[in-house]
Design a protein around this motif. Structure first.
Motif, PDB file in Angstrom:
ATOM      1  N   ALA A   1      72.704 119.166  86.508  1.00 44.93           N
ATOM      2  CA  ALA A   1      73.044 120.189  86.090  1.00 44.93           C
ATOM      3  C   ALA A   1      74.311 119.578  85.084  1.00 44.93           C
ATOM      4  O   ALA A   1      74.785 120.103  83.723  1.00 44.93           O
ATOM      5  CB  ALA A   1      73.697 121.054  87.594  1.00 44.93           C
ATOM      6  N   GLN A   2      75.203 118.545  85.716  1.00 41.74           N
ATOM      7  CA  GLN A   2      75.391 117.702  84.594  1.00 41.74           C
ATOM      8  C   GLN A   2      74.959 117.016  83.599  1.00 41.74           C
ATOM      9  O   GLN A   2      75.487 117.166  82.454  1.00 41.74           O
ATOM     10  CB  GLN A   2      76.623 116.033  85.560  1.00 41.74           C
ATOM     11  CG  GLN A   2      76.690 117.082  86.868  1.00 41.74           C
ATOM     12  CD  GLN A   2      77.765 115.553  87.128  1.00 41.74           C
ATOM     13  OE1 GLN A   2      77.380 114.971  86.713  1.00 41.74           O
ATOM     14  NE2 GLN A   2      77.993 116.284  88.704  1.00 41.74           N
ATOM     15  N   ARG A   3      73.781 116.499  83.653  1.00 37.75           N
ATOM     16  CA  ARG A   3      73.048 116.017  82.702  1.00 37.75           C
ATOM     17  C   ARG A   3      72.976 117.051  81.461  1.00 37.75           C
ATOM     18  O   ARG A   3      73.114 116.983  80.055  1.00 37.75           O
ATOM     19  CB  ARG A   3      71.717 115.080  82.786  1.00 37.75           C
ATOM     20  CG  ARG A   3      72.086 113.965  83.496  1.00 37.75           C
ATOM     21  CD  ARG A   3      70.541 112.844  83.535  1.00 37.75           C
ATOM     22  NE  ARG A   3      69.526 113.587  84.384  1.00 37.75           N
ATOM     23  CZ  ARG A   3      69.624 114.194  84.042  1.00 37.75           C
ATOM     24  NH1 ARG A   3      68.736 114.744  83.325  1.00 37.75           N
ATOM     25  NH2 ARG A   3      67.887 114.667  85.280  1.00 37.75           N
ATOM     26  N   LEU A   4      72.296 117.928  81.368  1.00 38.85           N
ATOM     27  CA  LEU A   4      72.426 119.611  80.541  1.00 38.85           C
ATOM     28  C   LEU A   4      73.395 119.953  80.379  1.00 38.85           C
ATOM     29  O   LEU A   4      73.748 120.304  79.318  1.00 38.85           O
ATOM     30  CB  LEU A   4      71.531 120.594  81.934  1.00 38.85           C
ATOM     31  CG  LEU A   4      71.243 122.125  80.801  1.00 38.85           C
ATOM     32  CD1 LEU A   4      70.247 121.364  79.755  1.00 38.85           C
ATOM     33  CD2 LEU A   4      70.988 122.985  81.931  1.00 38.85           C
ATOM     34  N   HIS A   5      74.510 119.802  80.626  1.00 36.43           N
ATOM     35  CA  HIS A   5      75.911 120.285  80.816  1.00 36.43           C
ATOM     36  C   HIS A   5      76.316 119.047  79.456  1.00 36.43           C
ATOM     37  O   HIS A   5      76.965 119.934  78.296  1.00 36.43           O
ATOM     38  CB  HIS A   5      76.992 120.576  81.859  1.00 36.43           C
ATOM     39  CG  HIS A   5      78.240 120.463  81.396  1.00 36.43           C
ATOM     40  ND1 HIS A   5      79.268 119.122  81.231  1.00 36.43           N
ATOM     41  CD2 HIS A   5      79.167 121.082  80.180  1.00 36.43           C
ATOM     42  CE1 HIS A   5      79.958 119.331  79.829  1.00 36.43           C
ATOM     43  NE2 HIS A   5      80.623 120.747  79.679  1.00 36.43           N
ATOM     44  N   ALA A   6      76.421 117.710  79.693  1.00 39.49           N
ATOM     45  CA  ALA A   6      76.491 116.616  78.878  1.00 39.49           C
ATOM     46  C   ALA A   6      75.862 116.868  78.062  1.00 39.49           C
ATOM     47  O   ALA A   6      76.405 116.407  76.333  1.00 39.49           O
ATOM     48  CB  ALA A   6      75.802 115.239  79.380  1.00 39.49           C
ATOM     49  N   ALA A   7      74.892 117.266  77.495  1.00 35.88           N
ATOM     50  CA  ALA A   7      73.654 117.181  76.566  1.00 35.88           C
ATOM     51  C   ALA A   7      73.836 118.855  75.602  1.00 35.88           C
ATOM     52  O   ALA A   7      74.722 118.686  74.867  1.00 35.88           O
ATOM     53  CB  ALA A   7      72.496 117.253  76.705  1.00 35.88           C
ATOM     54  N   PHE A   8      74.773 119.796  76.023  1.00 29.95           N
ATOM     55  CA  PHE A   8      75.304 121.300  75.332  1.00 29.95           C
ATOM     56  C   PHE A   8      76.714 119.784  74.486  1.00 29.95           C
ATOM     57  O   PHE A   8      76.770 120.944  73.627  1.00 29.95           O
ATOM     58  CB  PHE A   8      75.038 122.261  76.410  1.00 29.95           C
ATOM     59  CG  PHE A   8      74.577 123.269  76.492  1.00 29.95           C
ATOM     60  CD1 PHE A   8      74.072 123.886  76.014  1.00 29.95           C
ATOM     61  CD2 PHE A   8      73.822 122.919  78.147  1.00 29.95           C
ATOM     62  CE1 PHE A   8      73.224 125.039  75.687  1.00 29.95           C
ATOM     63  CE2 PHE A   8      72.492 124.391  78.121  1.00 29.95           C
ATOM     64  CZ  PHE A   8      72.421 125.218  77.728  1.00 29.95           C
ATOM     65  N   ARG A   9      77.204 120.162  75.516  1.00 30.80           N
ATOM     66  CA  ARG A   9      78.580 119.505  74.722  1.00 30.80           C
ATOM     67  C   ARG A   9      78.275 118.032  74.057  1.00 30.80           C
ATOM     68  O   ARG A   9      78.957 118.256  72.805  1.00 30.80           O
ATOM     69  CB  ARG A   9      79.037 118.708  75.702  1.00 30.80           C
ATOM     70  CG  ARG A   9      79.976 118.301  76.082  1.00 30.80           C
ATOM     71  CD  ARG A   9      81.065 117.174  76.724  1.00 30.80           C
ATOM     72  NE  ARG A   9      80.599 116.775  78.102  1.00 30.80           N
ATOM     73  CZ  ARG A   9      80.793 115.202  77.890  1.00 30.80           C
ATOM     74  NH1 ARG A   9      80.920 114.788  76.814  1.00 30.80           N
ATOM     75  NH2 ARG A   9      79.706 114.915  78.671  1.00 30.80           N
ATOM     76  N   SER A  10      77.221 117.208  74.059  1.00 26.62           N
ATOM     77  CA  SER A  10      76.550 116.613  72.951  1.00 26.62           C
ATOM     78  C   SER A  10      76.621 117.307  71.263  1.00 26.62           C
ATOM     79  O   SER A  10      77.363 116.936  70.256  1.00 26.62           O
ATOM     80  CB  SER A  10      76.172 115.544  73.281  1.00 26.62           C
ATOM     81  OG  SER A  10      76.514 114.584  74.361  1.00 26.62           O
ATOM     82  N   VAL A  11      75.788 118.497  71.522  1.00 26.97           N
ATOM     83  CA  VAL A  11      75.426 119.281  70.554  1.00 26.97           C
ATOM     84  C   VAL A  11      76.570 119.412  70.226  1.00 26.97           C
ATOM     85  O   VAL A  11      76.563 120.413  68.991  1.00 26.97           O
ATOM     86  CB  VAL A  11      74.221 120.317  70.645  1.00 26.97           C
ATOM     87  CG1 VAL A  11      73.720 121.347  70.115  1.00 26.97           C
ATOM     88  CG2 VAL A  11      73.021 119.195  71.379  1.00 26.97           C
ATOM     89  N   ASP A  12      77.514 120.146  70.535  1.00 24.50           N
ATOM     90  CA  ASP A  12      78.945 121.236  70.591  1.00 24.50           C
ATOM     91  C   ASP A  12      79.549 120.850  69.795  1.00 24.50           C
ATOM     92  O   ASP A  12      80.277 121.197  68.578  1.00 24.50           O
ATOM     93  CB  ASP A  12      79.122 121.713  71.875  1.00 24.50           C
ATOM     94  CG  ASP A  12      80.082 122.658  71.293  1.00 24.50           C
ATOM     95  OD1 ASP A  12      80.386 123.827  70.933  1.00 24.50           O
ATOM     96  OD2 ASP A  12      81.145 121.636  71.720  1.00 24.50           O
TER      97      ASP A  12
END
Length: 308
Positions: free
Chosen positions: A140-151
């Motif tokens: 879940a942390q890695r997926l959030h980090a991906a969303f954060r990077s794209v954002d």
């Protein structure tokens, strides 16, 4: 963490659990807030620790809710200083909804959580969804980090547009982060047809011409994380646009331009690869739709307004 590795095939169960929890949270603004054009009030924001609601007015107080992907918890605050939280442990959706309703009630916010998810084929009501759920806080942390990077890149892209533009925000129904530009012209009535979503919602969302880009972790016709771009109405010739980088392509099944997350992540500069995709797909679609000139400007420098 920037651009972490994602593996949809191996991690799909956790992605689907996170999506299911965000569906429950995402319904809250639809019961507390005035409708904002295109449903923007109901979208979630990607923030450093997770996914946050806009302010939720309820009675005499206002509320804010965060799904904290870093610590694996749901956290709630009220404007009178009260706080509540409960952990994420792979609980069923029914239990999650019950815990959320209890936490809201403890803070004095009596907001109903009836109903079920939107934009999924099987819309099991929250209160009766007792299906087992997969959970791994690290995933879940890695997926959030991906969303954060794209954002972060989406926010920079948004700064280069003078016309109406959505924020970069997460739509919990489709589980995609999106940023949308508008020409200012009305669009043909959308046919609707999204699963478990009223057509009136879709038609209001697409009431005006759009060119949109987004990111989602997989599903819906492509079994890996990817960024996408499309236009409504979709112009003839969009599939032949000279989209960049070279790894980007037209996806016939989706009817959209696509750059897989893996290809973007493998680039020497993932930020630059994503920005090239955003700018080239927009430029190609805008030319085909004959959008007004002068809507794009140099992307905003940090700390001062751009020269217009």
């Amino acid at each position: 963490m920037r651009w972490p590795e994602l593996d949809y095939a191996a991690e799909r169960g956790v992605y689907e659990t996170l999506h299911a929890y965000l569906q429950v949270i995402g319904k809250l603004p639809t019961r507390t807030s005035p409708w904002v054009n295109h449903g923007w009030h109901a979208a979630l924001r990607v923030v450093p620790r997770g996914f946050r609601t806009y302010v939720l007015p309820a009675g005499d107080e206002d509320y804010e809710l965060l799904l904290d992907a870093v610590s694996g918890a749901v956290r709630l605050w009220s404007s009178d200083g009260r706080f509540a939280a409960f952990p994420l442990d792979g609980q069923t959706v029914a239990r999650f909804a019950g815990q959320l309703e209890a936490a809201l009630s403890d803070l004095g916010a009596r907001v109903p959580l009836h109903g079920g998810p939107n934009e999924v084929e099987e819309a099991v009501p929250f209160a009766t969804d007792d299906r087992p759920r997969a959970w791994d806080g690290t995933i879940a942390q890695r997926l959030h980090a991906a969303f954060r990077s794209v954002d972060r890149v989406f926010q920079e892209f948004r700064s280069g547009y003078l016309g109406k533009s959505s924020p970069s925000h997460l739509f919990w129904g489709s589980f995609d982060l999106a940023v949308t530009r508008f020409s200012g012209r009305t669009a043909p009535e959308h046919p609707g047809g999204f699963p478990n979503l009223p057509d009136r919602v879709t038609r209001e969302a697409y009431s005006h011409e759009v060119i949109s880009a987004g990111f989602w972790p997989g599903g819906g016709g492509i079994d890996e994380a990817a960024v996408y771009a499309y236009a409504y109405p979709s112009p003839k010739g969009l599939k032949d646009v000279d989209v960049k980088p070279r790894a980007a392509r037209w996806h016939e099944g989706l009817g959209e331009l696509v750059l897989t997350y893996a290809d973007m992540r493998a680039a020497a500069d993932p930020d630059a690869a994503l920005m090239a995709f955003l700018e080239s797909s927009y430029a190609g679609a805008a030319a085909l739709l004959n959008w007004p000139e002068g809507l794009t400007v140099p992307k905003g420098p940090v700390g001062r307004p751009p020269e217009v």
